[in-house]
Design an enzyme around this catalytic site. Structure first.
Site, PDB file in Angstrom:
ATOM      1  CB  CYS A  85      -1.050   0.064   1.343  1.00  0.00           C
ATOM      2  SG  CYS A  85      -2.299   1.428   1.087  1.00  0.00           S
ATOM      3  CG  HIS A 186      -3.834  -3.512   2.431  1.00  0.00           C
ATOM      4  ND1 HIS A 186      -3.138  -3.476   3.159  1.00  0.00           N
ATOM      5  CD2 HIS A 186      -4.666  -2.324   1.942  1.00  0.00           C
ATOM      6  CE1 HIS A 186      -3.667  -1.762   3.346  1.00  0.00           C
ATOM      7  NE2 HIS A 186      -4.411  -1.440   2.807  1.00  0.00           N
ATOM      8  CD  GLU A 188      -2.348  -6.406   4.983  1.00  0.00           C
ATOM      9  OE1 GLU A 188      -2.639  -5.354   4.606  1.00  0.00           O
ATOM     10  OE2 GLU A 188      -2.277  -6.551   3.981  1.00  0.00           O
TER      11      GLU A 188
END
Length: 206
Positions: A85, A186, A188
């Site tokens: 990001c 992202h 995650e």
């Protein structure tokens, strides 16, 4: 002996989520750190980032010798690097959010506000979107990932754009060169797709 992965802590990343995702992908030696000596000795480096380009760049530079240690380890030592990001955006020469702020300048380019070309397009670009991978991209596979950003990376050399996404027009989803990879999305938060990318990064021997 487990590799040491330095997850850079400079007060501007969702470190807990990223660390957990890296561990779920198979990383054993994750060290959340702002210590330049740990960074210089790391086998791999991950730079997360949330918030504004300016705040993140200033936060990174506020830690003595951290940028120098990252530069030595990645640009000279060729350690694999992943920016996430705003961590990806910091690879650019500069960002223009809240005024012009210098980036790391590892990949020439500028981080600019997403232009609203269609009134139906919402900014920030938030949610799941396709990742369209270019043929020369390492590690990346086509799929869907989770994005959350209002600014986007415009590289000077189009070859450094490794993947694109479409949000009222093409936006760069990933950049890279040599041992450096940056993703706008992202991992995650991208479930199986994100874990697959992190696993590929952990196995990457560029």
């Amino acid at each position: 002996m487990a590799e040491v992965l330095a997850l850079i802590d400079y007060g501007a990343g969702n470190l807990h989520s990223v660390a957990n995702a890296l561990k779920a992908a198979g990383a054993e030696g994750v060290q959340v750190t702002s210590d330049p000596d740990v960074v210089r000795a790391a086998d791999r480096i991950v730079l997360p980032g949330v918030g504004s380009f300016k705040a993140c760049a200033e936060g990174l530079r506020a830690i003595p010798h951290l940028v120098e240690a990252m530069t030595e380890r990645v640009l000279i030592g060729a350690a694999p690097f992943l920016g996430i990001c705003v961590g990806m955006q910091l690879l650019a020469s500069r960002g223009v959010e809240h005024g012009v702020t210098p980036g790391l300048d590892w990949i020439g380019g500028e981080v600019r506000l997403i232009e609203r070309t269609d009134p139906a397009i919402k900014i920030p670009h938030m949610g799941w979107n396709d990742v369209i991978v270019r043929p020369h991209a390492p590690l990346l596979e086509a799929g869907e990932a989770y994005f959350l950003h209002s600014y986007h990376f415009v590289p000077e050399d189009g070859h450094h754009a490794l993947a694109m996404t479409d949000h009222g027009g093409g936006l760069v989803a990933a950049v890279g060169r040599d041992t450096i990879l940056g993703v706008q999305f992202h991992p995650e938060k991208s479930q199986a797709y994100g874990l697959a990318l992190l696993r590929a990064f952990l196995e990457w021997k560029p």
